[in-house]
Design a protein around this motif. Structure first.
Motif, mmCIF file in Angstrom:
data_model
loop_
_atom_site.group_PDB
_atom_site.id
_atom_site.type_symbol
_atom_site.label_atom_id
_atom_site.label_comp_id
_atom_site.label_asym_id
_atom_site.label_seq_id
_atom_site.Cartn_x
_atom_site.Cartn_y
_atom_site.Cartn_z
ATOM 1 N N GLU A 80 49.856 100.279 -10.362
ATOM 2 C CA GLU A 80 50.471 100.170 -9.033
ATOM 3 C C GLU A 80 51.790 99.397 -9.099
ATOM 4 O O GLU A 80 52.735 99.725 -8.377
ATOM 5 N N MET A 81 51.856 98.389 -9.946
ATOM 6 C CA MET A 81 53.087 97.614 -10.072
ATOM 7 C C MET A 81 54.223 98.450 -10.666
ATOM 8 O O MET A 81 55.392 98.175 -10.433
ATOM 9 N N ARG A 82 53.861 99.508 -11.423
ATOM 10 C CA ARG A 82 54.863 100.379 -12.052
ATOM 11 C C ARG A 82 55.203 101.618 -11.222
ATOM 12 O O ARG A 82 56.207 102.270 -11.469
ATOM 13 N N ASP A 83 54.351 101.963 -10.270
ATOM 14 C CA ASP A 83 54.492 103.199 -9.504
ATOM 15 C C ASP A 83 55.504 103.018 -8.369
ATOM 16 O O ASP A 83 55.267 102.235 -7.442
ATOM 17 N N PRO A 84 56.634 103.745 -8.394
ATOM 18 C CA PRO A 84 57.656 103.599 -7.343
ATOM 19 C C PRO A 84 57.151 103.897 -5.933
ATOM 20 O O PRO A 84 57.723 103.421 -4.959
ATOM 21 N N SER A 85 56.062 104.668 -5.792
ATOM 22 C CA SER A 85 55.538 104.971 -4.457
ATOM 23 C C SER A 85 54.551 103.897 -3.964
ATOM 24 O O SER A 85 54.097 103.953 -2.833
ATOM 25 N N SER A 86 54.238 102.916 -4.806
ATOM 26 C CA SER A 86 53.277 101.871 -4.456
ATOM 27 C C SER A 86 53.940 100.734 -3.684
ATOM 28 O O SER A 86 55.119 100.443 -3.861
ATOM 29 N N ASP A 87 53.150 100.078 -2.831
ATOM 30 C CA ASP A 87 53.633 98.901 -2.104
ATOM 31 C C ASP A 87 53.946 97.742 -3.053
ATOM 32 O O ASP A 87 54.703 96.843 -2.701
ATOM 33 N N LEU A 88 53.347 97.723 -4.236
ATOM 34 C CA LEU A 88 53.562 96.630 -5.188
ATOM 35 C C LEU A 88 54.804 96.823 -6.055
ATOM 36 O O LEU A 88 55.242 95.898 -6.725
ATOM 37 N N TYR A 89 55.369 98.014 -6.037
ATOM 38 C CA TYR A 89 56.518 98.307 -6.896
ATOM 39 C C TYR A 89 57.756 97.551 -6.420
ATOM 40 O O TYR A 89 58.123 97.611 -5.256
ATOM 41 N N GLY A 90 58.373 96.835 -7.323
ATOM 42 C CA GLY A 90 59.645 96.180 -7.039
ATOM 43 C C GLY A 90 59.603 95.055 -6.023
ATOM 44 O O GLY A 90 60.630 94.690 -5.464
ATOM 45 N N ILE A 91 58.436 94.469 -5.774
ATOM 46 C CA ILE A 91 58.357 93.404 -4.775
ATOM 47 C C ILE A 91 58.901 92.074 -5.291
ATOM 48 O O ILE A 91 59.115 91.162 -4.519
ATOM 49 N N GLY A 92 59.105 91.967 -6.576
ATOM 50 C CA GLY A 92 59.644 90.725 -7.129
ATOM 51 C C GLY A 92 58.584 89.755 -7.592
ATOM 52 O O GLY A 92 58.790 89.015 -8.531
ATOM 53 N N HIS A 93 57.422 89.753 -6.926
ATOM 54 C CA HIS A 93 56.333 88.890 -7.377
ATOM 55 C C HIS A 93 55.002 89.394 -6.836
ATOM 56 O O HIS A 93 54.951 90.151 -5.869
ATOM 57 N N TRP A 94 53.952 88.948 -7.487
ATOM 58 C CA TRP A 94 52.585 89.220 -7.054
ATOM 59 C C TRP A 94 51.912 87.863 -6.922
ATOM 60 O O TRP A 94 52.060 87.011 -7.799
ATOM 61 N N GLN A 95 51.190 87.646 -5.835
ATOM 62 C CA GLN A 95 50.541 86.359 -5.595
ATOM 63 C C GLN A 95 49.035 86.521 -5.586
ATOM 64 O O GLN A 95 48.510 87.438 -4.946
ATOM 65 N N SER A 96 48.332 85.642 -6.293
ATOM 66 C CA SER A 96 46.874 85.704 -6.363
ATOM 67 C C SER A 96 46.238 85.166 -5.081
ATOM 68 O O SER A 96 46.893 84.531 -4.260
ATOM 69 N N GLN A 97 44.955 85.421 -4.953
ATOM 70 C CA GLN A 97 44.156 84.752 -3.941
ATOM 71 C C GLN A 97 44.065 83.277 -4.338
ATOM 72 O O GLN A 97 44.248 82.921 -5.495
ATOM 73 N N ARG A 98 43.747 82.426 -3.395
ATOM 74 C CA ARG A 98 43.538 81.011 -3.715
ATOM 75 C C ARG A 98 42.267 80.857 -4.546
ATOM 76 O O ARG A 98 41.306 81.600 -4.359
ATOM 77 N N PHE A 99 42.289 79.882 -5.441
ATOM 78 C CA PHE A 99 41.115 79.573 -6.244
ATOM 79 C C PHE A 99 40.967 78.060 -6.320
ATOM 80 O O PHE A 99 41.921 77.309 -6.120
ATOM 81 N N ASN A 100 39.756 77.617 -6.623
ATOM 82 C CA ASN A 100 39.433 76.198 -6.614
ATOM 83 C C ASN A 100 39.408 75.652 -8.040
ATOM 84 O O ASN A 100 38.734 76.210 -8.898
ATOM 85 N N MET A 101 40.154 74.592 -8.271
ATOM 86 C CA MET A 101 40.092 73.853 -9.538
ATOM 87 C C MET A 101 40.116 72.375 -9.182
ATOM 88 O O MET A 101 40.998 71.930 -8.440
ATOM 89 N N HIS A 102 39.160 71.624 -9.676
ATOM 90 C CA HIS A 102 39.051 70.187 -9.418
ATOM 91 C C HIS A 102 39.017 69.863 -7.924
ATOM 92 O O HIS A 102 39.574 68.869 -7.477
ATOM 93 N N GLY A 103 38.369 70.730 -7.148
ATOM 94 C CA GLY A 103 38.203 70.474 -5.733
ATOM 95 C C GLY A 103 39.448 70.713 -4.893
ATOM 96 O O GLY A 103 39.485 70.344 -3.723
ATOM 97 N N MET A 104 40.471 71.328 -5.473
ATOM 98 C CA MET A 104 41.707 71.622 -4.746
ATOM 99 C C MET A 104 41.989 73.110 -4.814
ATOM 100 O O MET A 104 41.578 73.786 -5.744
ATOM 101 N N GLN A 105 42.709 73.614 -3.811
ATOM 102 C CA GLN A 105 43.056 75.027 -3.735
ATOM 103 C C GLN A 105 44.401 75.280 -4.421
ATOM 104 O O GLN A 105 45.385 74.589 -4.142
ATOM 105 N N TRP A 106 44.423 76.279 -5.291
ATOM 106 C CA TRP A 106 45.607 76.660 -6.058
ATOM 107 C C TRP A 106 45.828 78.157 -5.905
ATOM 108 O O TRP A 106 44.913 78.898 -5.543
#
Length: 163
Positions: free
Chosen positions: A50-76
């Motif tokens: 999807e990141m490579r497909d020109p018809s995808s919403d992810l193509y050429g967005i400049g960045h991809w952001q993950s969901q938040r995850f917990n490490m040491h009791g804090m959200q990252w």
């Protein structure tokens, strides 16, 4: 030093110790040894396609952001920038780690971290201090070329962190 399981209330939040004269002293981070915490993000074949497909919403967005995850009791969360952060490093992959918010008991969070892309094998070890005016850290340019990632069908990014 005390050893604390991840995600449990940290000792300096819940207790005060007395010094030799009976004066109350607050525990601080140097008094506590926390275990290494890790989180892996998988870029499977579908996401990479999807990141490579020109018809995808992810193509050429400049960045991809993950969901938040917990490490040491804090959200990252992680930001993956396949074409860098500026025109001068557009041929380099950048990876950023973000602290979503400071814990209510801290004015800063100091960490030692590792960011590893498992295929190709590239590992970066750094230190960072997260505070209200600096909530992200980058592994910087010139670690992996964007063209190298273009050849992969999938890859994983592993974060390891110590407080």
């Amino acid at each position: 030093a005390q050893y604390v399981k991840p995600y449990q209330t940290l000792p300096w939040q819940q207790q005060q110790q007395d010094d030799d004269d009976g004066n109350g002293i607050l525990m601080c981070a140097k008094d506590v040894q926390l275990p290494l915490s890790s989180h892996e993000i998988r870029f499977d074949a579908q996401l990479v396609a999807e990141m490579r497909d020109p018809s995808s919403d992810l193509y050429g967005i400049g960045h991809w952001q993950s969901q938040r995850f917990n490490m040491h009791g804090m959200q990252w969360y992680m930001r993956f920038l396949p074409t860098g952060t500026s025109a001068e490093n557009k041929d380099d992959v950048d990876i950023e780690i973000h602290l979503a918010e400071l814990p209510p008991f801290a004015c800063l969070v100091s960490v030692r971290y590792t960011i590893e892309v498992e295929q190709p094998k590239v590992r970066y070890i750094g230190q960072a201090v997260f505070r209200e005016d600096n909530m992200q850290e980058s592994w910087g340019p010139q670690r992996i070329k964007s063209s190298t990632l273009q050849t992969l069908n999938s890859f994983n990014i592993l974060f390891e962190m110590e407080l």
